[in-house]
Scaffold this active site. Structure first.
Site, PDB file in Angstrom:
ATOM      1  N   ILE A  83       0.864  -1.298   0.288  1.00 21.85           N
ATOM      2  CA  ILE A  83      -0.172   0.048  -0.100  1.00 21.85           C
ATOM      3  C   ILE A  83       0.855   1.182   0.080  1.00 21.85           C
ATOM      4  O   ILE A  83       2.002   1.309   1.002  1.00 21.85           O
ATOM      5  CB  ILE A  83      -1.053   0.192   1.252  1.00 21.85           C
ATOM      6  CG1 ILE A  83      -1.760  -1.409   1.329  1.00 21.85           C
ATOM      7  CG2 ILE A  83      -1.756   1.190   1.052  1.00 21.85           C
ATOM      8  CD1 ILE A  83      -2.620  -1.527   2.402  1.00 21.85           C
ATOM      9  N   GLU A  84       0.742   2.125  -0.994  1.00 19.35           N
ATOM     10  CA  GLU A  84       1.572   3.304  -1.275  1.00 19.35           C
ATOM     11  C   GLU A  84       1.455   4.168   0.156  1.00 19.35           C
ATOM     12  O   GLU A  84       0.410   4.210   0.681  1.00 19.35           O
ATOM     13  CB  GLU A  84       1.216   4.181  -2.364  1.00 19.35           C
ATOM     14  CG  GLU A  84       1.972   5.187  -2.743  1.00 19.35           C
ATOM     15  CD  GLU A  84       1.807   6.344  -2.079  1.00 19.35           C
ATOM     16  OE1 GLU A  84       2.511   6.938  -1.431  1.00 19.35           O
ATOM     17  OE2 GLU A  84       0.663   6.894  -2.040  1.00 19.35           O
ATOM     18  N   SER A  85       2.505   4.643   0.837  1.00 20.95           N
ATOM     19  CA  SER A  85       2.447   5.159   2.093  1.00 20.95           C
ATOM     20  C   SER A  85       1.769   6.373   2.292  1.00 20.95           C
ATOM     21  O   SER A  85       1.117   6.610   3.264  1.00 20.95           O
ATOM     22  CB  SER A  85       3.949   5.233   2.341  1.00 20.95           C
ATOM     23  OG  SER A  85       4.683   6.102   1.673  1.00 20.95           O
ATOM     24  N   LYS A  86       1.765   7.432   1.241  1.00 24.40           N
ATOM     25  CA  LYS A  86       1.084   8.511   1.381  1.00 24.40           C
ATOM     26  C   LYS A  86      -0.202   8.417   1.292  1.00 24.40           C
ATOM     27  O   LYS A  86      -1.146   8.741   2.017  1.00 24.40           O
ATOM     28  CB  LYS A  86       1.278   9.534   0.187  1.00 24.40           C
ATOM     29  CG  LYS A  86       0.762  10.763   0.582  1.00 24.40           C
ATOM     30  CD  LYS A  86       1.090  11.979  -0.530  1.00 24.40           C
ATOM     31  CE  LYS A  86       0.781  13.115  -0.144  1.00 24.40           C
ATOM     32  NZ  LYS A  86       0.861  14.268  -1.117  1.00 24.40           N
ATOM     33  N   CYS A 184      13.494   7.221  -1.403  1.00 22.15           N
ATOM     34  CA  CYS A 184      12.326   6.745  -1.889  1.00 22.15           C
ATOM     35  C   CYS A 184      12.262   7.089  -3.554  1.00 22.15           C
ATOM     36  O   CYS A 184      12.886   7.988  -3.920  1.00 22.15           O
ATOM     37  CB  CYS A 184      11.331   7.805  -1.327  1.00 22.15           C
ATOM     38  SG  CYS A 184       9.712   7.508  -2.126  1.00 22.15           S
ATOM     39  N   ASP A 191      15.436   7.380   3.535  1.00 24.51           N
ATOM     40  CA  ASP A 191      14.819   6.423   4.241  1.00 24.51           C
ATOM     41  C   ASP A 191      15.827   5.783   5.090  1.00 24.51           C
ATOM     42  O   ASP A 191      16.882   5.379   4.541  1.00 24.51           O
ATOM     43  CB  ASP A 191      14.123   5.454   3.280  1.00 24.51           C
ATOM     44  CG  ASP A 191      12.927   5.893   2.620  1.00 24.51           C
ATOM     45  OD1 ASP A 191      12.218   6.689   3.253  1.00 24.51           O
ATOM     46  OD2 ASP A 191      12.765   5.323   1.410  1.00 24.51           O
ATOM     47  N   HIS A 223      11.207   0.238   0.895  1.00 22.86           N
ATOM     48  CA  HIS A 223      11.800  -0.466   2.166  1.00 22.86           C
ATOM     49  C   HIS A 223      11.622  -1.900   2.006  1.00 22.86           C
ATOM     50  O   HIS A 223      12.764  -2.604   2.140  1.00 22.86           O
ATOM     51  CB  HIS A 223      10.919  -0.069   3.394  1.00 22.86           C
ATOM     52  CG  HIS A 223      10.650   1.287   3.664  1.00 22.86           C
ATOM     53  ND1 HIS A 223      10.266   2.421   2.773  1.00 22.86           N
ATOM     54  CD2 HIS A 223      11.260   1.900   4.805  1.00 22.86           C
ATOM     55  CE1 HIS A 223      10.319   3.475   3.497  1.00 22.86           C
ATOM     56  NE2 HIS A 223      10.931   3.293   4.686  1.00 22.86           N
ATOM     57  N   GLU A 224      10.650  -2.385   1.330  1.00 25.61           N
ATOM     58  CA  GLU A 224      10.264  -3.816   1.286  1.00 25.61           C
ATOM     59  C   GLU A 224      11.260  -4.363   0.327  1.00 25.61           C
ATOM     60  O   GLU A 224      11.845  -5.510   0.593  1.00 25.61           O
ATOM     61  CB  GLU A 224       8.951  -4.130   0.823  1.00 25.61           C
ATOM     62  CG  GLU A 224       7.752  -3.735   1.642  1.00 25.61           C
ATOM     63  CD  GLU A 224       7.420  -2.074   1.362  1.00 25.61           C
ATOM     64  OE1 GLU A 224       6.086  -1.920   1.884  1.00 25.61           O
ATOM     65  OE2 GLU A 224       8.163  -1.405   0.647  1.00 25.61           O
ATOM     66  N   ARG A 252       8.112   8.308   8.694  1.00 17.57           N
ATOM     67  CA  ARG A 252       7.740   9.655   8.126  1.00 17.57           C
ATOM     68  C   ARG A 252       6.553  10.046   7.749  1.00 17.57           C
ATOM     69  O   ARG A 252       5.808   8.890   7.657  1.00 17.57           O
ATOM     70  CB  ARG A 252       8.711   9.575   6.560  1.00 17.57           C
ATOM     71  CG  ARG A 252       9.978   9.944   6.512  1.00 17.57           C
ATOM     72  CD  ARG A 252      10.367  10.468   5.000  1.00 17.57           C
ATOM     73  NE  ARG A 252      10.838   9.504   4.161  1.00 17.57           N
ATOM     74  CZ  ARG A 252      10.363   9.380   2.992  1.00 17.57           C
ATOM     75  NH1 ARG A 252       9.491  10.404   2.643  1.00 17.57           N
ATOM     76  NH2 ARG A 252      10.711   8.349   2.289  1.00 17.57           N
ATOM     77  N   GLY A 253       5.772  11.062   8.138  1.00 19.18           N
ATOM     78  CA  GLY A 253       4.611  11.356   7.860  1.00 19.18           C
ATOM     79  C   GLY A 253       3.840  10.426   8.977  1.00 19.18           C
ATOM     80  O   GLY A 253       2.727  10.113   8.848  1.00 19.18           O
TER      81      GLY A 253
END
EC number: 1.7.1.13
Length: 276
Positions: A83-86, A184, A191, A223-224, A252-253
């Site tokens: 799932i895209e982080s933002k 990123c 990161d 990251h993964e 982050r965020g």
């Protein structure tokens, strides 16, 4: 850049939506990044999980009173999508002005939405601040290799050719480093992470491992995929009986992402580090 990420909200200005909107979640298929590593959903040589911790989780009670908590989400490493982080953050923000009858109702909602986005069942725990505070922070297991003296002249991409081992010696050990950094692939923002290697196999040269980890410093990937690349490179070199690689990333965020990959089936512990 991952082709699907071009259409995600990452790196773009976004409207703050404060009422429940599950359509904000943006799944990104893992298949393309698996293919870069020579893998497919049917040939994954590891088991594992991605732990996401949310430190900006809030919603409303039916009375209108707000609640704050910490969310823990566990996404299977073999799920079809990340799932895209933002988009994850925007989705969680959409709970801020949304009333839920109780915590279990919110957990069920999160479980349904995140599982649909990931393509496999996602574990959800909503934890009180007091509960997490009582756990404190932990140290990583094994030997820290960060004080070893190494020379570095390249940071652009991972260099598995730097890795060395002594095939005449079989050892069982845990080592870790806090010097993992990558960028990123969408925003080019740094990161920062700490990585653990636990294995039984040919004795790994610690200085070579540190040099290899530092070679990720200007590499762009999620990251993964960084953790999966480390796992595969070490597996090829060490031919281990057992191997676990995991990284704990700085948030982050309001979100941190912590991928775990292992040859073993295990209940991985989601414990915070001092930088988290």
């Amino acid at each position: 850049m991952h082709p699907a990420a071009e259409h995600s909200p990452l790196g773009k200005s976004s409207e703050y939506v404060s009422t429940y909107t599950p359509s904000l979640l943006f799944p990104i298929p893992r298949a393309a990044k698996w293919a870069e590593l020579g893998l497919s959903a049917d040939t994954l040589p590891y088991k594992g999980v991605d732990y996401w911790n949310c430190f900006e989780l809030s919603w409303l009670l039916p009375s209108g009173k707000p609640v704050v908590a910490i969310g823990e989400f566990s996404i299977p490493a073999d799920s079809p999508n990340i799932i895209e982080s933002k988009s994850f953050k925007l989705y969680l923000n959409s709970l801020n002005q949304t009333p839920f009858d109780d915590r279990s109702t919110l957990e069920a909602t999160l479980r349904t939405d995140l599982s649909a986005a990931a393509g496999k069942p996602v574990g959800v725990r909503i934890r009180s601040l007091q509960e997490v505070e009582a756990e404190g922070v932990v140290a990583l297991p094994g030997v820290c290799i960060d004080d070893l003296d190494i020379s570095v002249d390249s940071y652009e991409h991972p260099r598995p050719e730097l890795l060395r081992c002594d095939a005449s010696r079989v050892v069982e050990e845990s080592v870790h480093s806090h010097l993992l950094k990558s960028n990123c692939p969408v925003t080019s923002q740094p990161d920062w992470g700490s990585v653990v290697v636990q294995y039984r196999g040919a004795a790994l040269d610690h200085a070579s491992l540190l040099a290899y980890l530092v070679s990720f410093r200007q590499h762009s990937d999620f990251h993964e995929q960084c953790v999966e690349r480390i796992f595969l490179d070490l597996q090829r070199l060490l031919k281990p009986e057992r191997l676990t690689v995991y990284a704990r990333y700085v948030r982050r965020g309001g979100l941190d992402i912590n991928p775990y990959r292992s040859t073993e089936t295990a209940d991985f512990a989601n414990h915070r580090l001092v930088r988290q």
